[in-house]
Design a protein around this motif. Structure first.
Motif, PDB file in Angstrom:
ATOM      1  N   ILE A 142       0.835  -1.208   0.000  1.00  0.00           N
ATOM      2  CA  ILE A 142       0.000   0.000   0.000  1.00  0.00           C
ATOM      3  C   ILE A 142       0.868   1.255   0.000  1.00  0.00           C
ATOM      4  CG2 ILE A 142      -1.875   1.198   1.178  1.00  0.00           C
ATOM      5  CD1 ILE A 142      -2.594  -1.596   0.118  1.00  0.00           C
ATOM      6  N   LEU A 143       2.020   1.177   0.634  1.00  0.00           N
ATOM      7  CA  LEU A 143       2.918   2.321   0.753  1.00  0.00           C
ATOM      8  C   LEU A 143       4.078   2.208  -0.232  1.00  0.00           C
ATOM      9  CD1 LEU A 143       3.125   2.599   4.661  1.00  0.00           C
ATOM     10  CD2 LEU A 143       1.587   3.828   3.106  1.00  0.00           C
ATOM     11  N   GLU A 144       4.569   3.366  -0.657  1.00  0.00           N
ATOM     12  CA  GLU A 144       5.733   3.414  -1.535  1.00  0.00           C
ATOM     13  C   GLU A 144       6.979   2.911  -0.824  1.00  0.00           C
ATOM     14  OE1 GLU A 144       5.824   4.159  -4.617  1.00  0.00           O
ATOM     15  OE2 GLU A 144       4.068   5.397  -5.089  1.00  0.00           O
ATOM     16  N   GLU A 145       7.070   3.134   0.461  1.00  0.00           N
ATOM     17  CA  GLU A 145       8.231   2.719   1.239  1.00  0.00           C
ATOM     18  C   GLU A 145       8.326   1.195   1.295  1.00  0.00           C
ATOM     19  OE1 GLU A 145       7.449   6.685   1.636  1.00  0.00           O
ATOM     20  OE2 GLU A 145       6.063   5.109   2.261  1.00  0.00           O
ATOM     21  N   THR A 146       9.542   0.687   1.383  1.00  0.00           N
ATOM     22  CA  THR A 146       9.751  -0.756   1.335  1.00  0.00           C
ATOM     23  C   THR A 146      10.329  -1.346   2.612  1.00  0.00           C
ATOM     24  OG1 THR A 146      11.941  -0.405   0.341  1.00  0.00           O
ATOM     25  CG2 THR A 146      10.068  -0.717  -1.165  1.00  0.00           C
ATOM     26  N   SER A 147      10.506  -0.525   3.649  1.00  0.00           N
ATOM     27  CA  SER A 147      11.057  -1.041   4.910  1.00  0.00           C
ATOM     28  C   SER A 147      10.593  -0.169   6.073  1.00  0.00           C
ATOM     29  CB  SER A 147      12.594  -1.072   4.863  1.00  0.00           C
ATOM     30  OG  SER A 147      13.104   0.257   4.849  1.00  0.00           O
ATOM     31  N   PRO A 148      10.548  -0.720   7.286  1.00  0.00           N
ATOM     32  CA  PRO A 148      10.178   0.074   8.469  1.00  0.00           C
ATOM     33  C   PRO A 148      11.138   1.233   8.708  1.00  0.00           C
ATOM     34  CG  PRO A 148      10.027  -2.272   8.962  1.00  0.00           C
ATOM     35  CD  PRO A 148      10.688  -2.150   7.615  1.00  0.00           C
ATOM     36  N   GLU A 149      12.388   1.080   8.297  1.00  0.00           N
ATOM     37  CA  GLU A 149      13.361   2.158   8.467  1.00  0.00           C
ATOM     38  C   GLU A 149      12.961   3.394   7.664  1.00  0.00           C
ATOM     39  OE1 GLU A 149      15.055  -1.491   9.851  1.00  0.00           O
ATOM     40  OE2 GLU A 149      14.162  -0.982   7.903  1.00  0.00           O
ATOM     41  N   GLU A 150      12.424   3.195   6.478  1.00  0.00           N
ATOM     42  CA  GLU A 150      11.988   4.323   5.652  1.00  0.00           C
ATOM     43  C   GLU A 150      10.798   5.043   6.273  1.00  0.00           C
ATOM     44  OE1 GLU A 150      11.786   3.773   1.335  1.00  0.00           O
ATOM     45  OE2 GLU A 150      12.700   1.801   1.632  1.00  0.00           O
ATOM     46  N   LEU A 151       9.979   4.313   7.043  1.00  0.00           N
ATOM     47  CA  LEU A 151       8.811   4.938   7.680  1.00  0.00           C
ATOM     48  C   LEU A 151       9.212   5.919   8.771  1.00  0.00           C
ATOM     49  CD1 LEU A 151       6.375   1.882   7.982  1.00  0.00           C
ATOM     50  CD2 LEU A 151       6.400   3.691   6.250  1.00  0.00           C
ATOM     51  N   GLN A 152      10.452   5.849   9.219  1.00  0.00           N
ATOM     52  CA  GLN A 152      10.917   6.817  10.221  1.00  0.00           C
ATOM     53  C   GLN A 152      11.121   8.198   9.605  1.00  0.00           C
ATOM     54  OE1 GLN A 152      14.335   4.312  11.700  1.00  0.00           O
ATOM     55  NE2 GLN A 152      13.379   4.700  13.699  1.00  0.00           N
ATOM     56  N   LYS A 153      11.128   8.249   8.277  1.00  0.00           N
ATOM     57  CA  LYS A 153      11.303   9.521   7.583  1.00  0.00           C
ATOM     58  C   LYS A 153      10.007   9.994   6.934  1.00  0.00           C
ATOM     59  CE  LYS A 153      16.145   8.484   6.533  1.00  0.00           C
ATOM     60  NZ  LYS A 153      17.165   8.308   5.458  1.00  0.00           N
TER      61      LYS A 153
END
Length: 276
Positions: A142-153
């Protein structure tokens, strides 16, 4: 005059027979569709087909529609050697009609039975095999991000998946879940979903967006919810859940080897439903 009228009736009779045969082909194609996927246009096409079949059958059964043999015509000559050997176009067998007659009947049926393109909702229901509960990972699906680390940004909802996601929420009990590393990541994800209008459709609420701190935590969520479908990007999670979940969709840019009969794969959720 009588011979010309009889020949015309024969030609009409042959045209009706070809029309009926072509209708039979169209009917078999039309009824190959699942009745669950019929919409108002499909129902109208079936009703029109029934009327056309009845009309054709009645014409074929009526006495006026039966082929009649034209009466023999006496030769105008006074002697037996004066019989004409020429054949007029009207006396040719009625079965030897030009190909244009067949094409005319085919065009009439084609115009009447235009293929009905299924709606996205019909495609979603068919692909999900009428499943009523779906769990889905957020990252990479659903999200463009591919890892939980990217969600921190940041957190960004894919515009291409939004239409499919909203369609799923119309008839499925949908739960979204993701592993996050901090509370701020949770807020970013919820804000991105809200900005995309996911919560305004009425099919999804914030309470159905679940967060955990480990991959095993997401697996536990899925087993507790017991969905008909689970959608994930982690091959290990997909493999572990294959024994417990009816169907799974593995989202992967590279087509993986199929690990079980109930596990399907696709490069993206929207491609699985054919919207891109």
């Amino acid at each position: 005059m009588a011979e010309s009228s009889s020949s015309s009736k024969d030609e009409v009779f042959q045209l009706i027979k070809r029309f009926g045969a072509y209708l039979t082909v169209k009917m078999s194609n039309l009824f190959s569709l699942s009745f669950h996927n019929l919409d108002s246009r499909s129902v109208g096409a079936i009703a029109g087909l029934a009327v056309a079949i009845v009309f054709t059958w009645r014409l074929l059964r009526s006495p006026g529609g039966r082929q009649r043999r034209p009466p023999k015509r006496q030769a105008p000559g006074t002697s037996s050697s004066g019989v004409s050997t020429q054949t007029s176009p009207a006396s040719l067998p009625s079965a030897a009609l030009s190909p244009s007659e067949d094409l005319k009947a085919q065009n009439v049926v084609d115009e009447f039975f235009q293929p009905v393109k299924p709606t996205l909702g019909q495609i979603v229901r068919q692909k999900l095999s009428e499943g009523r509960k779906v769990t889905c990972r957020l990252v990479g699906v659903i999200l463009e991000e591919t890892s939980p680390e990217e969600l921190q940004k940041q957190a960004t909802v894919k515009s291409s998946v939004l239409e499919v996601l909203l369609e799923i929420t119309k008839f499925c009990d949908l739960y979204l879940m993701e592993r996050v590393l901090d509370d701020e990541s949770e807020q970013r994800v919820l804000a991105a979903l809200e900005d995309a209008g996911v919560f305004t459709s009425g099919g999804l609420v914030k309470d159905k967006v679940l967060f955990c701190s480990t991959e095993n935590g997401r697996s536990s969520f899925v087993r507790q919810l017991e969905p008909d479908w689970h959608i994930d990007t982690n091959p290990e999670i997909v493999f572990q859940l294959a024994r417990f979940i009816k169907y799974e969709l593995h989202i992967s840019p590279v087509r993986p080897e199929r690990t079980a009969a109930n596990v399907f794969s696709s490069p993206s959720l929207e491609q699985f439903f054919g919207t891109v």
